[in-house]
Design a protein around this motif. Structure first.
Motif, PDB file in Angstrom:
ATOM      1  N   PRO A 180       0.824  -1.214   0.000  1.00 32.91           N
ATOM      2  CA  PRO A 180       0.000   0.000   0.000  1.00 32.91           C
ATOM      3  C   PRO A 180       0.859   1.266   0.000  1.00 32.91           C
ATOM      4  CG  PRO A 180      -0.737  -1.558   1.678  1.00 32.91           C
ATOM      5  CD  PRO A 180       0.583  -2.048   1.194  1.00 32.91           C
ATOM      6  N   PRO A 198      -4.705   1.251  -0.328  1.00 36.38           N
ATOM      7  CA  PRO A 198      -4.395  -0.016  -1.005  1.00 36.38           C
ATOM      8  C   PRO A 198      -3.949   0.226  -2.443  1.00 36.38           C
ATOM      9  CG  PRO A 198      -6.773   0.269  -0.735  1.00 36.38           C
ATOM     10  CD  PRO A 198      -6.123   1.334   0.078  1.00 36.38           C
ATOM     11  N   HIS A 200      -3.657  -1.134  -6.252  1.00 38.17           N
ATOM     12  CA  HIS A 200      -4.265  -2.072  -7.194  1.00 38.17           C
ATOM     13  C   HIS A 200      -3.545  -1.939  -8.530  1.00 38.17           C
ATOM     14  CE1 HIS A 200      -7.216  -2.558  -4.131  1.00 38.17           C
ATOM     15  NE2 HIS A 200      -7.909  -1.485  -4.407  1.00 38.17           N
TER      16      HIS A 200
END
Length: 298
Positions: A180, A198, A200
């Motif tokens: 993260p 987070p 992605h």
């Protein structure tokens, strides 16, 4: 912008300019209101990486990663931007009121407090400076110990301020695709590591804002090879000092927009939230400074 990304962009886009295609979204529906190319003959014009739109949606500030700050205004027709006008372009000053130069001028994040005080984050020398006006001298904010260890040209890329005056910043890179992004909060004279966002996929954070709704907005981009840039905008709520309720408001396909790096979220006269973004053209002839605005339908 990270130097390796600029080199990659030069190699890719010089041989294959991207074709624009529509965005794919999830969460609330967003509507593209305008996509405006902004040009000016000043040699210092370009490289815009931070944006603040003032209430009402007409006046704005933008910062360049070559150490300039621009004041300008939007001309609107039917609520859409029809033209972008530059009012003043001048150097950012250091604490001695001298223009910043070289690596010291790599300004990336911009936030404006409700009382008009300006904050700028830099990724070349990892720091945040504050100004009482665009032409004023800088004042230092303390630095978190983590700032000194951050990667060159990939540190304090995004900056935001909340209604209470607390600042938030985060680096462009987390170190791994599964790690993260840490977010640091400046409040009562001290930086603390407040929470994390987070990660992605390959997208990297390039802009942030706290909207009028009190939510945290994060602008991210990814250079997708020959096809150009992908843009993503995520939104989070604050709960007990942590982020929650992640939404993807915008996820464009490659080449929809140029290299969008600056973000400002504001509310229009009809009560709708809008997010306005500006692109960093890297001072390349095959790129453009683009102001893009979307409206959120909720």
């Amino acid at each position: 912008m990270h130097k390796r990304l600029a080199v990659a962009l030069t190699l890719f886009l010089a041989v294959c300019p991207a074709a624009a295609v529509g965005p794919a979204t999830s969460g609330p529906r967003v509507e593209l209101m305008s996509q405006t190319v902004w040009r000016d003959g000043d040699a210092r014009f370009g490289g815009f990486s931070g944006l603040h739109v003032y209430p009402g949606g007409l006046r704005f500030l933008a910062i360049s990663d070559r150490g300039s700050i621009a004041e300008g205004h939007f001309l609107r027709a039917g609520g859409r931007i029809s033209r972008v006008a530059l009012d003043r372009l001048q150097p950012l000053n250091d604490p001695d009121k001298r223009p910043v130069a070289g690596g010291a001028g790599d300004a990336e994040g911009l936030a404006v407090r409700s009382d008009g005080r300006i904050f700028v984050s830099f990724e070349g020398q990892h720091r945040v400076w504050t100004y009482t006006s665009p032409s004023g001298e800088a004042a230092w904010l303390p630095r978190h110990e983590d700032f000194r260890r951050m990667q060159n040209n990939s540190s304090l890329e995004a900056l935001a301020v909340d209604a209470a005056g607390a600042l938030y910043t985060l680096p462009e890179r987390s170190g791994r695709l599964d790690r993260p992004f840490p977010v640091y909060r400046y409040r009562k004279g001290t930086w603390r590591r407040a929470f994390s966002v987070p990660r992605h996929g390959p997208h990297l954070p390039v802009g942030a804002d706290i909207g009028p709704d009190g939510k945290f907005y994060l602008l991210e981009r990814n250079l997708s090879g020959l096809l150009g840039f992908e843009t993503r905008l995520r939104r989070f709520t604050f709960r007990g000092g942590q982020l929650g309720d992640e939404e993807i408001l915008l996820a464009t396909r490659s080449g929809t927009h140029d290299n969008l790096e600056g973000l400002s979220v504001w509310r229009d006269g009809d009560g709708n939230l809008r997010f306005t973004m500006i692109s960093d053209d890297n001072f390349k002839l095959f790129q453009r400074t683009e102001v893009v605005e979307y409206r959120i339908h909720e």
